[in-house]
Design an enzyme around this catalytic site. Structure first.
Site, short mmCIF file in Angstrom:
data_model
loop_
_atom_site.label_atom_id
_atom_site.label_comp_id
_atom_site.label_asym_id
_atom_site.label_seq_id
_atom_site.Cartn_x
_atom_site.Cartn_y
_atom_site.Cartn_z
N HIS A 153 -22.53 -13.21 -32.93
CA HIS A 153 -21.69 -14.28 -33.88
C HIS A 153 -21.63 -14.55 -34.88
O HIS A 153 -22.45 -14.47 -35.48
CB HIS A 153 -22.11 -15.57 -33.24
N GLY A 167 -30.64 -18.92 -25.25
CA GLY A 167 -29.03 -19.21 -24.62
C GLY A 167 -28.34 -18.36 -24.45
O GLY A 167 -26.58 -18.55 -24.95
N GLN A 168 -29.00 -16.87 -24.53
CA GLN A 168 -28.12 -15.93 -24.04
C GLN A 168 -27.15 -16.34 -22.87
O GLN A 168 -28.05 -16.03 -21.64
CB GLN A 168 -28.36 -14.45 -24.20
N ASP A 174 -14.21 -14.81 -30.44
CA ASP A 174 -14.97 -15.59 -29.45
C ASP A 174 -13.39 -16.32 -29.12
O ASP A 174 -13.03 -17.15 -29.05
CB ASP A 174 -16.37 -16.68 -29.33
N HIS A 186 -24.39 -8.90 -28.20
CA HIS A 186 -23.52 -9.20 -29.31
C HIS A 186 -23.60 -10.13 -30.18
O HIS A 186 -24.86 -10.67 -30.24
CB HIS A 186 -22.38 -10.08 -28.60
N ASN A 189 -28.23 -14.51 -29.86
CA ASN A 189 -29.39 -15.57 -28.25
C ASN A 189 -29.40 -14.34 -28.32
O ASN A 189 -28.91 -12.91 -27.81
CB ASN A 189 -27.71 -15.57 -28.01
P1 AMP Z 1 -24.53 -15.67 -26.04
O1 AMP Z 1 -24.42 -17.13 -25.56
O2 AMP Z 1 -24.44 -15.60 -27.18
O3 AMP Z 1 -24.49 -15.18 -25.05
O4 AMP Z 1 -22.38 -15.99 -25.84
C1 AMP Z 1 -21.83 -15.68 -25.06
C2 AMP Z 1 -20.10 -15.79 -26.01
O5 AMP Z 1 -19.19 -15.01 -25.42
C3 AMP Z 1 -19.53 -17.04 -25.98
O6 AMP Z 1 -19.90 -17.90 -27.45
C4 AMP Z 1 -18.60 -17.08 -24.52
O7 AMP Z 1 -17.68 -18.15 -25.79
C5 AMP Z 1 -17.83 -16.05 -25.36
N1 AMP Z 1 -17.00 -14.76 -24.43
C6 AMP Z 1 -17.29 -15.04 -23.18
N2 AMP Z 1 -16.23 -14.33 -21.77
C7 AMP Z 1 -15.29 -14.29 -22.89
C8 AMP Z 1 -13.99 -13.44 -23.55
N3 AMP Z 1 -13.80 -12.78 -22.33
N4 AMP Z 1 -13.69 -12.92 -24.28
C9 AMP Z 1 -14.05 -13.27 -25.70
N5 AMP Z 1 -15.19 -14.38 -25.80
C10 AMP Z 1 -16.09 -14.36 -24.47
#
Ligand code: AMP
Ligand code: ZN
Length: 110
Positions: free
Chosen positions: A99, A90-91, A29, A97, A84
């Site tokens: 986490h 919170g997505q 991340d 994906h 999420n």
């Molecule tokens: P969510 O809130 O579950 O949609 O989480 C999205 C996650 O993607 C967040 O924790 C971001 O830090 C991560 N994220 C967004 N863009 C990138 C990227 N280019 N490379 C790695 N992680 C990313």
């Protein structure tokens, strides 16, 4: 194509990749919340768990089964998972994906 994770999957956006096979990819991340924080995502563009159907059950189970393998490779003895789903969940990135994070000393119990 505007999906940032599809761009990571096709290589047009760089990532710190941990794992890749025909179906899944995992990468660190960009904004870790713990000492180790990575994401597992399917190559197939599925928005989130809400958009999943029966045909995605192998993808979902393979994503979950991959989590402990990669966590162990990254030195974690335990970890948390977070999924999420939807704006109200919170997505922020609408390509499903999971986490996986751990390794720090701070553990906020939920
Ligand atoms: P969510 O809130 O579950 O949609 O989480 C999205 C996650 O993607 C967040 O924790 C971001 O830090 C991560 N994220 C967004 N863009 C990138 C990227 N280019 N490379 C790695 N992680 C990313
Ligand atoms: Zn996508």
């Amino acid at each position: 194509m505007t999906c940032i994770f599809c761009k990571i999957i096709d290589g047009s956006i760089p990532s710190k990749k941990i794992f890749e096979n025909h179906e899944l990819i995992a990468f660190h991340d960009a904004h870790p919340v713990d000492k180790v924080h990575f994401l597992i995502t399917p190559k197939k563009h599925i928005e989130n768990l809400i958009a999943c159907s029966e045909i995605d059950k192998d993808i979902i189970s393979n994503m979950l089964l991959l989590a402990p393998k990669l966590a162990k490779e990254l030195g974690l003895k335990g970890f948390r998972t977070m999924i999420n789903s939807g704006v109200e969940g919170g997505q922020e990135v609408f390509h499903m994906h999971f986490h996986v994070y751990g390794g720090g000393s701070k553990l906020v119990k939920i």
